[in-house]
Design a protein around this motif. Structure first.
Motif, PDB file in Angstrom:
ATOM      1  N   VAL A 201      45.212 -84.649 -16.252  1.00 19.93           N
ATOM      2  CA  VAL A 201      45.895 -84.325 -17.510  1.00 19.93           C
ATOM      3  C   VAL A 201      45.354 -83.005 -18.051  1.00 19.93           C
ATOM      4  O   VAL A 201      44.172 -82.694 -17.889  1.00 19.93           O
ATOM      5  CB  VAL A 201      45.721 -85.435 -18.574  1.00 19.93           C
ATOM      6  CG1 VAL A 201      46.326 -86.742 -18.092  1.00 19.93           C
ATOM      7  CG2 VAL A 201      44.260 -85.632 -18.948  1.00 19.93           C
ATOM      8  N   LYS A 202      46.218 -82.249 -18.680  1.00 22.96           N
ATOM      9  CA  LYS A 202      45.775 -81.005 -19.312  1.00 22.96           C
ATOM     10  C   LYS A 202      44.764 -81.317 -20.405  1.00 22.96           C
ATOM     11  O   LYS A 202      44.932 -82.261 -21.175  1.00 22.96           O
ATOM     12  CB  LYS A 202      46.962 -80.258 -19.925  1.00 22.96           C
ATOM     13  CG  LYS A 202      47.874 -79.585 -18.923  1.00 22.96           C
ATOM     14  CD  LYS A 202      48.947 -78.760 -19.614  1.00 22.96           C
ATOM     15  CE  LYS A 202      48.350 -77.542 -20.304  1.00 22.96           C
ATOM     16  NZ  LYS A 202      49.382 -76.594 -20.782  1.00 22.96           N
ATOM     17  N   PHE A 203      43.712 -80.512 -20.444  1.00 27.03           N
ATOM     18  CA  PHE A 203      42.721 -80.642 -21.512  1.00 27.03           C
ATOM     19  C   PHE A 203      43.337 -80.090 -22.792  1.00 27.03           C
ATOM     20  O   PHE A 203      43.656 -78.905 -22.874  1.00 27.03           O
ATOM     21  CB  PHE A 203      41.448 -79.877 -21.145  1.00 27.03           C
ATOM     22  CG  PHE A 203      40.392 -79.917 -22.213  1.00 27.03           C
ATOM     23  CD1 PHE A 203      39.615 -81.048 -22.379  1.00 27.03           C
ATOM     24  CD2 PHE A 203      40.178 -78.826 -23.054  1.00 27.03           C
ATOM     25  CE1 PHE A 203      38.631 -81.097 -23.373  1.00 27.03           C
ATOM     26  CE2 PHE A 203      39.213 -78.862 -24.040  1.00 27.03           C
ATOM     27  CZ  PHE A 203      38.430 -80.004 -24.202  1.00 27.03           C
ATOM     28  N   GLU A 204      43.549 -80.966 -23.756  1.00 29.39           N
ATOM     29  CA  GLU A 204      44.236 -80.577 -24.989  1.00 29.39           C
ATOM     30  C   GLU A 204      43.280 -80.363 -26.157  1.00 29.39           C
ATOM     31  O   GLU A 204      43.716 -80.174 -27.289  1.00 29.39           O
ATOM     32  CB  GLU A 204      45.281 -81.642 -25.360  1.00 29.39           C
ATOM     33  CG  GLU A 204      46.363 -81.866 -24.308  1.00 29.39           C
ATOM     34  CD  GLU A 204      47.355 -80.712 -24.199  1.00 29.39           C
ATOM     35  OE1 GLU A 204      47.175 -79.697 -24.908  1.00 29.39           O
ATOM     36  OE2 GLU A 204      48.296 -80.826 -23.403  1.00 29.39           O
ATOM     37  N   GLY A 205      41.980 -80.426 -25.890  1.00 28.93           N
ATOM     38  CA  GLY A 205      41.011 -80.208 -26.966  1.00 28.93           C
ATOM     39  C   GLY A 205      40.947 -78.749 -27.381  1.00 28.93           C
ATOM     40  O   GLY A 205      41.594 -77.875 -26.793  1.00 28.93           O
ATOM     41  N   ASN A 206      40.167 -78.484 -28.398  1.00 25.52           N
ATOM     42  CA  ASN A 206      39.984 -77.110 -28.871  1.00 25.52           C
ATOM     43  C   ASN A 206      39.212 -76.303 -27.827  1.00 25.52           C
ATOM     44  O   ASN A 206      38.211 -76.769 -27.294  1.00 25.52           O
ATOM     45  CB  ASN A 206      39.219 -77.098 -30.193  1.00 25.52           C
ATOM     46  CG  ASN A 206      40.016 -77.722 -31.318  1.00 25.52           C
ATOM     47  OD1 ASN A 206      41.246 -77.603 -31.356  1.00 25.52           O
ATOM     48  ND2 ASN A 206      39.345 -78.402 -32.234  1.00 25.52           N
ATOM     49  N   VAL A 207      39.710 -75.105 -27.544  1.00 27.45           N
ATOM     50  CA  VAL A 207      39.033 -74.208 -26.603  1.00 27.45           C
ATOM     51  C   VAL A 207      38.765 -72.885 -27.322  1.00 27.45           C
ATOM     52  O   VAL A 207      39.697 -72.209 -27.767  1.00 27.45           O
ATOM     53  CB  VAL A 207      39.874 -73.969 -25.334  1.00 27.45           C
ATOM     54  CG1 VAL A 207      39.151 -73.004 -24.400  1.00 27.45           C
ATOM     55  CG2 VAL A 207      40.138 -75.293 -24.619  1.00 27.45           C
ATOM     56  N   HIS A 208      37.507 -72.537 -27.439  1.00 29.22           N
ATOM     57  CA  HIS A 208      37.095 -71.303 -28.114  1.00 29.22           C
ATOM     58  C   HIS A 208      37.598 -70.077 -27.345  1.00 29.22           C
ATOM     59  O   HIS A 208      37.765 -70.120 -26.125  1.00 29.22           O
ATOM     60  CB  HIS A 208      35.569 -71.278 -28.198  1.00 29.22           C
ATOM     61  CG  HIS A 208      35.012 -70.248 -29.122  1.00 29.22           C
ATOM     62  ND1 HIS A 208      34.840 -68.923 -28.747  1.00 29.22           N
ATOM     63  CD2 HIS A 208      34.565 -70.347 -30.405  1.00 29.22           C
ATOM     64  CE1 HIS A 208      34.322 -68.255 -29.758  1.00 29.22           C
ATOM     65  NE2 HIS A 208      34.144 -69.085 -30.779  1.00 29.22           N
ATOM     66  N   SER A 209      37.803 -68.998 -28.069  1.00 24.78           N
ATOM     67  CA  SER A 209      38.294 -67.756 -27.452  1.00 24.78           C
ATOM     68  C   SER A 209      37.348 -67.227 -26.376  1.00 24.78           C
ATOM     69  O   SER A 209      37.763 -66.472 -25.494  1.00 24.78           O
ATOM     70  CB  SER A 209      38.527 -66.686 -28.514  1.00 24.78           C
ATOM     71  OG  SER A 209      37.326 -66.399 -29.225  1.00 24.78           O
ATOM     72  N   ASN A 210      36.069 -67.616 -26.420  1.00 24.51           N
ATOM     73  CA  ASN A 210      35.117 -67.188 -25.386  1.00 24.51           C
ATOM     74  C   ASN A 210      35.557 -67.614 -23.985  1.00 24.51           C
ATOM     75  O   ASN A 210      35.178 -66.986 -22.992  1.00 24.51           O
ATOM     76  CB  ASN A 210      33.725 -67.782 -25.643  1.00 24.51           C
ATOM     77  CG  ASN A 210      32.988 -67.073 -26.759  1.00 24.51           C
ATOM     78  OD1 ASN A 210      33.415 -66.025 -27.220  1.00 24.51           O
ATOM     79  ND2 ASN A 210      31.879 -67.648 -27.197  1.00 24.51           N
ATOM     80  N   PHE A 211      36.351 -68.685 -23.912  1.00 31.81           N
ATOM     81  CA  PHE A 211      36.736 -69.222 -22.612  1.00 31.81           C
ATOM     82  C   PHE A 211      38.154 -68.830 -22.203  1.00 31.81           C
ATOM     83  O   PHE A 211      38.632 -69.265 -21.155  1.00 31.81           O
ATOM     84  CB  PHE A 211      36.590 -70.747 -22.611  1.00 31.81           C
ATOM     85  CG  PHE A 211      35.171 -71.193 -22.841  1.00 31.81           C
ATOM     86  CD1 PHE A 211      34.212 -71.039 -21.854  1.00 31.81           C
ATOM     87  CD2 PHE A 211      34.790 -71.728 -24.066  1.00 31.81           C
ATOM     88  CE1 PHE A 211      32.893 -71.426 -22.071  1.00 31.81           C
ATOM     89  CE2 PHE A 211      33.479 -72.124 -24.299  1.00 31.81           C
ATOM     90  CZ  PHE A 211      32.530 -71.976 -23.287  1.00 31.81           C
ATOM     91  N   LYS A 212      38.815 -68.017 -22.996  1.00 36.74           N
ATOM     92  CA  LYS A 212      40.150 -67.550 -22.638  1.00 36.74           C
ATOM     93  C   LYS A 212      40.043 -66.517 -21.508  1.00 36.74           C
ATOM     94  O   LYS A 212      39.170 -65.657 -21.517  1.00 36.74           O
ATOM     95  CB  LYS A 212      40.858 -66.926 -23.848  1.00 36.74           C
ATOM     96  CG  LYS A 212      41.092 -67.911 -24.984  1.00 36.74           C
ATOM     97  CD  LYS A 212      42.037 -69.043 -24.579  1.00 36.74           C
ATOM     98  CE  LYS A 212      42.322 -69.971 -25.753  1.00 36.74           C
ATOM     99  NZ  LYS A 212      43.188 -71.101 -25.379  1.00 36.74           N
TER     100      LYS A 212
END
Length: 367
Positions: A201-212
């Motif tokens: 499943v796609k990880f739908e949690g918050n992802v910080h811009s550092n990991f974009k």
């Protein structure tokens, strides 16, 4: 969703001949899956970055036939490949109850990779997911339910992805994480509410811009066949003296990574990712029989990365799959400096100085 939800209940065979083509990426696990139960069910949850450039391109041409039974030919990079047939035969046998039309058609499977096969990049993940996606498109063209408009709905698109991931898992466990992106979780756990042992499943949690747009440069230390297949490696977890603790550790690390991805804490990200990579290889080194899949140059690269990070305060880190090659992970804003470091100090440890520049991707595409 349960296994029963993925059984195709009604279909036609009016299509005499057609073809479908998909490209599907590899993925690199941050929290590793190692050890499985019956029917490709993971012993512990995992989470991975979906890659962008390292992918398999597969076209399946299907032709209606009179006699019932599995019938297929496989071409790898333009040449007929008999070595792949047993794996596909096993795959078809596993998924027949979910796709009964498999015995109504002859399938010509033409596939190629954008990276060296069996070299520690997850070729089975991209390869089996690409086949699963092609088969899902074929199912869509034959399904009587699809004719009633189901394929146009948001629910149908979700079902398509889930079943493709479910099927891919039955071909190769990690393949279920290659259908979508950017981060995919596989394996039931308390952190991700929608998580499942049956599909990614796609990880739908918050992802910080550092990991974009996170970067992954793959250093090809050894392009040859792996010393031990992943299938054999997973089996060695049965009766492993440290297995239970390892499975518990993976749950804990997934929980930690969930927090890290939201906060953007790159230092903690480095610790979890590198620890997971080394734990994977520690499990192989302490199994019976035991294996050391890292090569001397793998260790040289790891030590060079540690020294570089200490000297520059870079957030670069490494991870490993079940092989000798090194995935060098780093934030997008360090691309120029890290690539210079790789060129100057790490490329010499690669076979023919070969490395592949990749980055986080968005999943598979129909061509």
């Amino acid at each position: 969703m349960t296994e029963q939800d993925f059984i195709l209940k009604s279909y036609h065979t009016n299509v005499e001949n057609d073809s479908i083509k998909w490209e599907s990426p590899s993925n690199i696990a941050l929290v590793k899956y190692w050890g499985k139960k019956e029917h490709q069910i993971p012993e512990n949850p995992s989470i991975s970055f979906t890659l962008s450039n390292c992918k398999t391109i597969t076209e399946i041409t299907y032709t209606k036939k009179e006699e019932k039974g599995f019938s297929f030919d496989i071409y790898f990079e333009g040449e007929k490949n008999e070595a792949f047939k047993p794996k596909i035969q096993t795959f078809f046998e596993r998924i027949e109850m979910y796709m009964p039309f498999l015995k109504d058609y002859h399938f010509k499977i033409e596939t190629s990779n954008t990276f060296p096969h069996s070299s520690g990049i997850a070729s089975s993940a991209s390869g089996m997911s690409a086949i699963a996606l092609c088969l899902m498109s074929i199912e869509q063209s034959l399904s009587l339910e699809t004719e009633r408009g189901r394929s146009d709905s948001e629910e149908s698109i979700s079902y398509f992805h889930q079943k493709a991931s479910f099927l891919a898992r039955l071909g190769s466990g990690s393949a279920c994480r290659s259908i979508e992106g950017e981060l995919v979780v596989w394996g039931r756990n308390e952190i991700i509410e929608a998580s499942s042992d049956l599909y990614g499943v796609k990880f739908e949690g918050n992802v910080h811009s550092n990991f974009k747009n996170y970067q992954d440069t793959i250093l090809l230390v050894d392009k040859g066949e792996k010393q031990v297949s992943s299938t054999v490696g997973h089996q060695l977890m049965f009766g492993h003296p440290f297995a239970k603790e390892r499975f518990s550790q993976a749950h804990d690390n997934l929980a930690k990574l969930n927090t890290i991805l939201a906060s953007g804490d790159l230092d903690e990200f480095v610790k979890i990712v590198e620890s997971e990579a080394l734990t994977l290889h520690a499990m192989m080194m302490t199994s019976m029989p035991y294996f050391i899949l890292m090569k001397p140059n793998t260790l040289e690269i790891i030590n060079k990365i540690w020294a570089y990070r200490l000297k520059t305060d870079s957030k670069v880190c490494f991870t490993l799959d079940a092989g000798a090659n090194v995935h060098v992970l780093y934030p997008e804003n360090e691309t120029e400096t890290v690539l210079q470091f790789i060129k100057n100090e790490l490329a010499n440890y690669c076979q023919n100085e070969h490395y592949i520049c990749d980055q986080i991707g968005h999943g598979a595409n129909q061509l």
